[in-house]
Design a protein around this motif. Sequence first.
Motif, short mmCIF file in Angstrom:
data_model
loop_
_atom_site.label_atom_id
_atom_site.label_comp_id
_atom_site.label_asym_id
_atom_site.label_seq_id
_atom_site.Cartn_x
_atom_site.Cartn_y
_atom_site.Cartn_z
N ILE A 9 28.72 -17.26 -28.27
CA ILE A 9 27.51 -17.35 -29.11
C ILE A 9 27.11 -18.81 -29.31
O ILE A 9 25.99 -19.21 -28.99
CB ILE A 9 27.75 -16.69 -30.50
N CYS A 10 28.06 -19.61 -29.78
CA CYS A 10 27.74 -21.02 -30.07
C CYS A 10 28.02 -21.84 -28.81
O CYS A 10 28.86 -22.73 -28.80
CB CYS A 10 28.58 -21.50 -31.26
N VAL A 61 31.49 -25.67 -32.70
CA VAL A 61 31.07 -24.78 -33.80
C VAL A 61 31.07 -25.56 -35.12
O VAL A 61 30.10 -25.51 -35.89
CB VAL A 61 32.02 -23.56 -33.89
N ARG A 81 21.62 -25.38 -37.52
CA ARG A 81 20.59 -24.40 -37.21
C ARG A 81 19.42 -24.52 -38.19
O ARG A 81 18.26 -24.37 -37.81
CB ARG A 81 21.16 -22.97 -37.26
N GLN A 95 20.66 -27.72 -33.46
CA GLN A 95 22.02 -27.28 -33.09
C GLN A 95 22.48 -27.78 -31.73
O GLN A 95 23.65 -28.13 -31.55
CB GLN A 95 22.17 -25.74 -33.21
N CYS A 147 21.97 -18.22 -32.01
CA CYS A 147 22.16 -18.31 -33.47
C CYS A 147 21.79 -17.01 -34.19
O CYS A 147 22.41 -16.67 -35.20
CB CYS A 147 21.33 -19.47 -34.03
N PRO A 203 22.51 -21.89 -27.95
CA PRO A 203 23.37 -21.01 -28.74
C PRO A 203 22.55 -19.84 -29.29
O PRO A 203 21.38 -20.01 -29.64
CB PRO A 203 23.87 -21.92 -29.87
N TRP A 233 27.83 -16.82 -38.75
CA TRP A 233 27.75 -17.98 -39.64
C TRP A 233 26.35 -18.61 -39.60
O TRP A 233 26.19 -19.81 -39.88
CB TRP A 233 28.81 -19.01 -39.25
N MET A 234 25.36 -17.81 -39.27
CA MET A 234 24.00 -18.36 -39.18
C MET A 234 23.53 -18.90 -40.54
O MET A 234 22.95 -19.98 -40.63
CB MET A 234 23.04 -17.28 -38.69
N CYS A 256 24.94 -22.31 -41.53
CA CYS A 256 24.93 -23.34 -40.49
C CYS A 256 23.85 -24.39 -40.73
O CYS A 256 22.65 -24.10 -40.68
CB CYS A 256 24.74 -22.71 -39.11
N ARG A 283 28.42 -28.27 -35.64
CA ARG A 283 27.11 -27.67 -35.89
C ARG A 283 27.03 -27.07 -37.29
O ARG A 283 26.05 -27.29 -38.01
CB ARG A 283 26.83 -26.60 -34.84
N LEU A 284 28.08 -26.34 -37.65
CA LEU A 284 28.09 -25.71 -38.98
C LEU A 284 27.86 -26.74 -40.09
O LEU A 284 27.13 -26.51 -41.03
CB LEU A 284 29.45 -25.07 -39.23
N CYS A 300 24.78 -14.93 -34.70
CA CYS A 300 25.96 -15.62 -35.20
C CYS A 300 26.31 -15.19 -36.63
O CYS A 300 25.45 -15.17 -37.51
CB CYS A 300 25.71 -17.13 -35.17
S1 SF4 Z 1 24.20 -20.66 -36.22
FE1 SF4 Z 1 23.99 -21.30 -34.13
S2 SF4 Z 1 24.61 -23.44 -34.08
FE2 SF4 Z 1 25.30 -22.59 -36.01
S3 SF4 Z 1 27.41 -21.96 -35.62
FE3 SF4 Z 1 26.12 -20.19 -35.26
S4 SF4 Z 1 25.63 -20.22 -33.08
FE4 SF4 Z 1 26.43 -22.23 -33.64
#
Ligand code: SF4
Length: 381
Positions: free
Chosen positions: A207-208, A162, A227, A232, A215, A213, A220-221, A224, A165-166, A218
């Motif tokens: 989710i991730c 996570v 993403r 990702q 996204c 994933p 935190w989309m 991120c 990727r973030l 999510c």
């Molecule tokens: S947006 Fe996608 S890649 Fe980024 S933390 Fe969320 S699920 Fe993971």
Amino acid sequence: MAHAAAASSCRSAPPEAAHPVALDLLAWYDRHRRSLPWRAKPGEKPDPYRVWLSEIMLQQTTVAAVKPYYERFLERFPTVASLARAPTEEVMQAWAGLGYYARARNLHSCAQAVTERNGGVFPSTEAELRTLPGIGAYTAAAIAAIAFDEPAAAVDGNVERVITRLFAIEEPLPAAKPAIRALVEPLVPRDRPGDFAQAIMDLGATICTPRRPACALCPWMQPCRARATGLQETFPRKLEKVQNPLRRGAAFVVIRSDDTVLLRTRPPKGLLGGMAEPPTSAWEIDYDPAQAILDAPLEARWQRKPGVVRHVFTHFPLELTVLTARISARTEAPEGMRWVARRDLANEALPGVMRKVLAHGLGELSPWKTSKTPPRQGASG
Ligand code: SF4
């Protein structure tokens, strides 16, 4: 300072307005938290024994694989004191099939340490938990956060995925670990740190995910960075793994006419330490299965079973040729080995790979299901 150092390993720092915040994740968790047998329900006080037991079982193993073991374990050893009192063989037998057997030995030592040193009460801080057998950095932080609501940063593989990727961390694992930790620490909230630890684990698990994933779902989309670039799935970056060479060997499944099977116990230390197994040859890179009979534990009319048993340990893949023999009830067990009634095999502390060997060798007589395809297992032993 640590945060700044970690951010420097990212492709570029995320804009201030788009920094992930714990509250968004916690709001998502309140709606989508997984219901797990070891997890306290909202408003319930977590039981440190259950949290600890589940965290040890979940190391290197999936939730689905752990659930039945966890439930059986808890039935057999309902408290840390009952686990501490149990004979080692009983603990190993209850663990058999879950893999990574050093965990079971450490689990037992840890239960004894908690009972002897603390009267059965788990310490609540990360630092004290680390002094117990089998509790490493991640497990100490996870127990401190989940069981005691300490603001500890529990960073496992899911969390690493996570976070890389973030923040689009380019540095490959494992070198990126300190940078990842430095990014997680300031994210952990003072309020509900235990829920935060479980929320980020759930996000990584549901989710991730490593592939595809979700996204769009999510929390935190927005912040991120991976993403935003559509890359990702390429995080976390990893160094190419060195492939360890295949080792081969032979396993000998002997059944006596009184319906007993030959077993031995592995040395207490090392791979599959203290577990039961049918006798095997050494496992070597240049082992020649055509010569397997030279390693047989006793004289008999050996028959080679078609197919092989494959298994992948953490450090090497293994392929075992299985030879079987039927012999008279008068035959004595070679030194260090014993005859075990076939109906009692399921009560022996046999690791998964050895159950597969016996299933393959005994065929219809096996207490475990056989498959037509030669068995292939995960890395759990
Ligand atoms: S947006 Fe996608 S890649 Fe980024 S933390 Fe969320 S699920 Fe993971």
